[in-house]
Scaffold this active site. Structure first.
Site, PDB file in Angstrom:
ATOM      1  N   HIS A 118      34.532  33.643  34.129  1.00 41.81           N
ATOM      2  CA  HIS A 118      34.988  33.324  35.486  1.00 41.81           C
ATOM      3  C   HIS A 118      33.953  33.889  36.472  1.00 41.81           C
ATOM      4  CE1 HIS A 118      39.602  33.085  34.589  1.00 41.81           C
ATOM      5  NE2 HIS A 118      39.155  31.875  34.856  1.00 41.81           N
ATOM      6  N   CYS A 160      40.726  40.165  39.386  1.00 41.61           N
ATOM      7  CA  CYS A 160      41.565  39.201  38.662  1.00 41.61           C
ATOM      8  C   CYS A 160      43.037  39.388  39.016  1.00 41.61           C
ATOM      9  CB  CYS A 160      41.411  39.370  37.155  1.00 41.61           C
ATOM     10  SG  CYS A 160      39.772  39.013  36.530  1.00 41.61           S
TER      11      CYS A 160
END
Ligand code: ARG
Length: 281
Positions: free
Chosen positions: A175, A273
């Site tokens: 990511h 996150c």
């Protein structure tokens, strides 16, 4: 009254509003990134304590912290950043790459709707702020592992912002928010930090051009998910294990607060996150 300077400071210090999800059901029961080892036991109680510490730090920094109810059977829901992308009160929903996380998209979309955000359903696969990061007026968009390039065009349309694609090439940094950190949401030449080796050559060129004064992270700091930090533009909340990174930030004049989320790292995620920014108009 200090006129422009004061106003400018106020603008930059406007406290963020963030969405978090308590890791009540956190565990590692499947493997969709190299950090996850389902054969190793996780300590949910420890994950909860570490998450609560993050919650308290955000509150102490004056953030408006909102909560979404965790859902049993969705152990990765703690990683709220993946739940969507919210700009100007518009929530561009997430569509997950893997079936294991598919249920999170609608769960977050329902929360946005109930909270009064304008929900725009994504057609293209994208994992929210895990891959779509706003810096100034531009969205930097990761691709290569999770979010598909079609989502970049869709995000540009829905959010009304320029979107710049960055290709990720290292599976550990699947990511964008694992390899690229927004230090100052207002933007500017030194407003981000990143790990060059996580990007292909063309994307490294884009990063050098757009952010000539960026903080360049070391492999060691990236490997403890040090870049997965959250900043309000003045104070950076980061993994305490990222020691050189923290020193570099302090040298640049940022305040730094270390919050250990080592148990959540076993799912492949860190501080950023766990944090979805809710930007109102
Ligand atoms: N286990 C999760 C996954 O692989 C971790 C997500 C981390 N989130 C993030 N924004 N990088 O999807």
């Amino acid at each position: 009254m200090s006129g422009y300077q004061g106003q400018d400071r106020d603008r930059h210090s406007r406290a963020p509003q963030v969405l978090l999800c308590r890791p009540t059901y956190f565990t590692v029961s499947y493997r969709i990134n190299p950090w996850m080892r389902p054969e190793q036991r996780t300590d949910t109680a420890l994950a909860l304590r570490q998450w609560e510490n993050l919650y308290d730090v955000y509150r102490d920094l004056g953030f408006r912290v909102r909560l979404i109810d965790p859902v049993s059977g969705l152990p990765d829901m703690v990683y709220a950043a993946n739940g969507g992308t919210v700009v100007d009160g518009i929530a561009y929903t997430a569509r997950f790459r893997h079936a294991e996380r598919a249920g999170e998209g609608p769960a977050y979309a329902d929360w946005f709707r109930t909270a009064g955000f304008t929900v725009r359903e994504a057609q293209a696969v994208n994992e929210g702020e895990g891959d779509l990061l706003l810096v100034g007026d531009t969205v930097y968009a990761g691709y290569g592992f999770r979010t598909e390039p079609a989502a970049h065009a869709e995000a540009a349309r829905v959010l009304g912002r320029e979107v710049v694609g960055l290709r990720l090439v290292d599976p550990r940094y699947y990511h964008l928010d694992t390899a690229f950190a927004v230090l100052d949401p207002a933007g500017g030449p030194g407003s981000v930090a990143y790990l060059p080796a996580a990007f292909d050559d063309a994307s490294q060129e884009v990063l050098r051009f757009r952010f000539p004064d960026a903080v360049i992270a070391s492999e060691a700091d990236a490997a403890v998910l040090g870049l997965n930090c959250f900043s309000d533009g003045r104070t950076v909340v980061h993994a305490p294990q990222a020691e050189k990174f923290a020193a570099d930030l302090a040298e640049r004049g940022f305040g730094t607060v270390g919050v250990d989320t080592s148990e959540l790292r076993r799912g492949g995620g860190g501080i950023k996150c766990c944090t979805l920014e809710l930007r109102e108009p």
